[in-house]
Motif scaffolding. Structure first.
Motif, PDB file in Angstrom:
ATOM      1  N   TYR A   1      43.527  47.983  22.993  1.00 48.92           N
ATOM      2  CA  TYR A   1      42.987  47.332  21.797  1.00 48.92           C
ATOM      3  C   TYR A   1      42.792  45.831  21.952  1.00 48.92           C
ATOM      4  O   TYR A   1      42.060  45.219  21.196  1.00 48.92           O
ATOM      5  N   ARG A   2      43.456  45.242  22.930  1.00 50.06           N
ATOM      6  CA  ARG A   2      43.287  43.809  23.134  1.00 50.06           C
ATOM      7  C   ARG A   2      43.448  43.475  24.619  1.00 50.06           C
ATOM      8  O   ARG A   2      44.009  44.251  25.382  1.00 50.06           O
ATOM      9  N   GLY A   3      42.917  42.337  25.002  1.00 47.03           N
ATOM     10  CA  GLY A   3      43.033  41.910  26.381  1.00 47.03           C
ATOM     11  C   GLY A   3      41.703  41.701  27.079  1.00 47.03           C
ATOM     12  O   GLY A   3      41.668  41.339  28.251  1.00 47.03           O
ATOM     13  N   PHE A   4      40.594  41.908  26.362  1.00 46.97           N
ATOM     14  CA  PHE A   4      39.276  41.740  26.981  1.00 46.97           C
ATOM     15  C   PHE A   4      39.063  40.306  27.451  1.00 46.97           C
ATOM     16  O   PHE A   4      38.567  40.075  28.552  1.00 46.97           O
ATOM     17  N   LEU A   5      39.463  39.333  26.651  1.00 49.29           N
ATOM     18  CA  LEU A   5      39.319  37.928  27.026  1.00 49.29           C
ATOM     19  C   LEU A   5      40.124  37.618  28.297  1.00 49.29           C
ATOM     20  O   LEU A   5      39.642  36.917  29.187  1.00 49.29           O
ATOM     21  N   ASP A   6      41.336  38.167  28.394  1.00 51.81           N
ATOM     22  CA  ASP A   6      42.149  37.981  29.606  1.00 51.81           C
ATOM     23  C   ASP A   6      41.427  38.546  30.831  1.00 51.81           C
ATOM     24  O   ASP A   6      41.443  37.941  31.901  1.00 51.81           O
ATOM     25  N   LEU A   7      40.808  39.706  30.677  1.00 56.86           N
ATOM     26  CA  LEU A   7      40.104  40.313  31.802  1.00 56.86           C
ATOM     27  C   LEU A   7      38.900  39.473  32.229  1.00 56.86           C
ATOM     28  O   LEU A   7      38.600  39.380  33.425  1.00 56.86           O
ATOM     29  N   LEU A   8      38.232  38.851  31.275  1.00 54.33           N
ATOM     30  CA  LEU A   8      37.120  37.952  31.619  1.00 54.33           C
ATOM     31  C   LEU A   8      37.625  36.752  32.425  1.00 54.33           C
ATOM     32  O   LEU A   8      36.988  36.330  33.399  1.00 54.33           O
ATOM     33  N   LYS A   9      38.778  36.213  32.055  1.00 55.95           N
ATOM     34  CA  LYS A   9      39.374  35.101  32.799  1.00 55.95           C
ATOM     35  C   LYS A   9      39.812  35.548  34.190  1.00 55.95           C
ATOM     36  O   LYS A   9      39.635  34.820  35.173  1.00 55.95           O
ATOM     37  N   ILE A  10      40.380  36.749  34.275  1.00 52.38           N
ATOM     38  CA  ILE A  10      40.795  37.291  35.573  1.00 52.38           C
ATOM     39  C   ILE A  10      39.573  37.452  36.472  1.00 52.38           C
ATOM     40  O   ILE A  10      39.614  37.111  37.662  1.00 52.38           O
ATOM     41  N   LYS A  11      38.475  37.947  35.931  1.00 48.59           N
ATOM     42  CA  LYS A  11      37.242  38.137  36.704  1.00 48.59           C
ATOM     43  C   LYS A  11      36.808  36.829  37.352  1.00 48.59           C
ATOM     44  O   LYS A  11      36.539  36.776  38.552  1.00 48.59           O
ATOM     45  N   ASP A  12      36.759  35.771  36.557  1.00 47.65           N
ATOM     46  CA  ASP A  12      36.326  34.473  37.077  1.00 47.65           C
ATOM     47  C   ASP A  12      37.246  33.965  38.180  1.00 47.65           C
ATOM     48  O   ASP A  12      36.788  33.528  39.239  1.00 47.65           O
ATOM     49  N   LYS A  13      38.543  34.033  37.939  1.00 47.10           N
ATOM     50  CA  LYS A  13      39.503  33.536  38.921  1.00 47.10           C
ATOM     51  C   LYS A  13      39.521  34.414  40.172  1.00 47.10           C
ATOM     52  O   LYS A  13      39.610  33.923  41.297  1.00 47.10           O
ATOM     53  N   LEU A  14      39.406  35.717  39.985  1.00 50.52           N
ATOM     54  CA  LEU A  14      39.407  36.648  41.107  1.00 50.52           C
ATOM     55  C   LEU A  14      38.200  36.423  42.023  1.00 50.52           C
ATOM     56  O   LEU A  14      38.331  36.386  43.250  1.00 50.52           O
ATOM     57  N   LEU A  15      37.038  36.229  41.436  1.00 47.05           N
ATOM     58  CA  LEU A  15      35.843  35.952  42.234  1.00 47.05           C
ATOM     59  C   LEU A  15      35.983  34.645  43.008  1.00 47.05           C
ATOM     60  O   LEU A  15      35.562  34.536  44.157  1.00 47.05           O
TER      61      LEU A  15
END
Length: 153
Positions: A71-85
């Motif tokens: 139900y929550r955590g989409f914003l965290d995943l977007l931040k992870i995507k940027d840092k991971l790349l």
């Protein structure tokens, strides 16, 4: 010799260092796994002889990041995507137990996907590790061949 095991180790250390809220789950991903967490999966590993002296190991890897819940955590995943790349754009160092750098690993074909409904991020990538064979390998080398052309009998 180094292998995909060393790559998994350096990826695990990198995730633990950069994403401490997403501990690496070392069990198979099934139902009721802890969230938030991450997981490293090896889809395929192939080995080839490049030359008599060098071998190549190609690995298809997938990183999974699971948000706190569905139900929550989409914003965290977007931040992870940027840092991971950003992290995977640079070579990662494979070190021995003394901290000496043995090799650098790079990743090709990095592809990140976020499933909003599941609050899960997947990152597929290819790793190619080319290295010299151990001296213990018993393969004759070209310079060691003894050839006599036009030898008369």
């Amino acid at each position: 010799m180094l292998s995909v095991i060393n790559i998994i180790k350096v990826l695990t250390e990198t995730i633990e260092e950069n994403f401490p809220d997403y501990p690496v789950n070392d069990r198979d991903v099934e139902e009721n796994f802890p969230r938030p967490s991450s997981f490293i999966d090896v889809e395929t590993v192939t080995g080839d002889n490049v030359t008599p002296e060098y071998v190549k190991e190609t690995s298809q890897l997938v990183l999974y990041f699971f948000a706190t819940d569905n139900y929550r955590g989409f914003l965290d995943l977007l931040k992870i995507k940027d840092k991971l790349l950003e992290i995977l754009n640079l070579p990662l160092e494979i070190k021995d137990d003394s901290g000496n750098v043995l090799a650098h690993v790079t990743f090709d074909e990095v592809n990140v996907n976020i499933e909003k409904a599941d609050k899960a991020l997947t990152c597929g990538m290819t790793s190619v590790l080319i290295q010299q064979r151990n001296e213990d390998d018993d393969i004759p080398m070209m310079e060691d061949l003894d050839v006599n052309l036009h030898e008369e009998e």
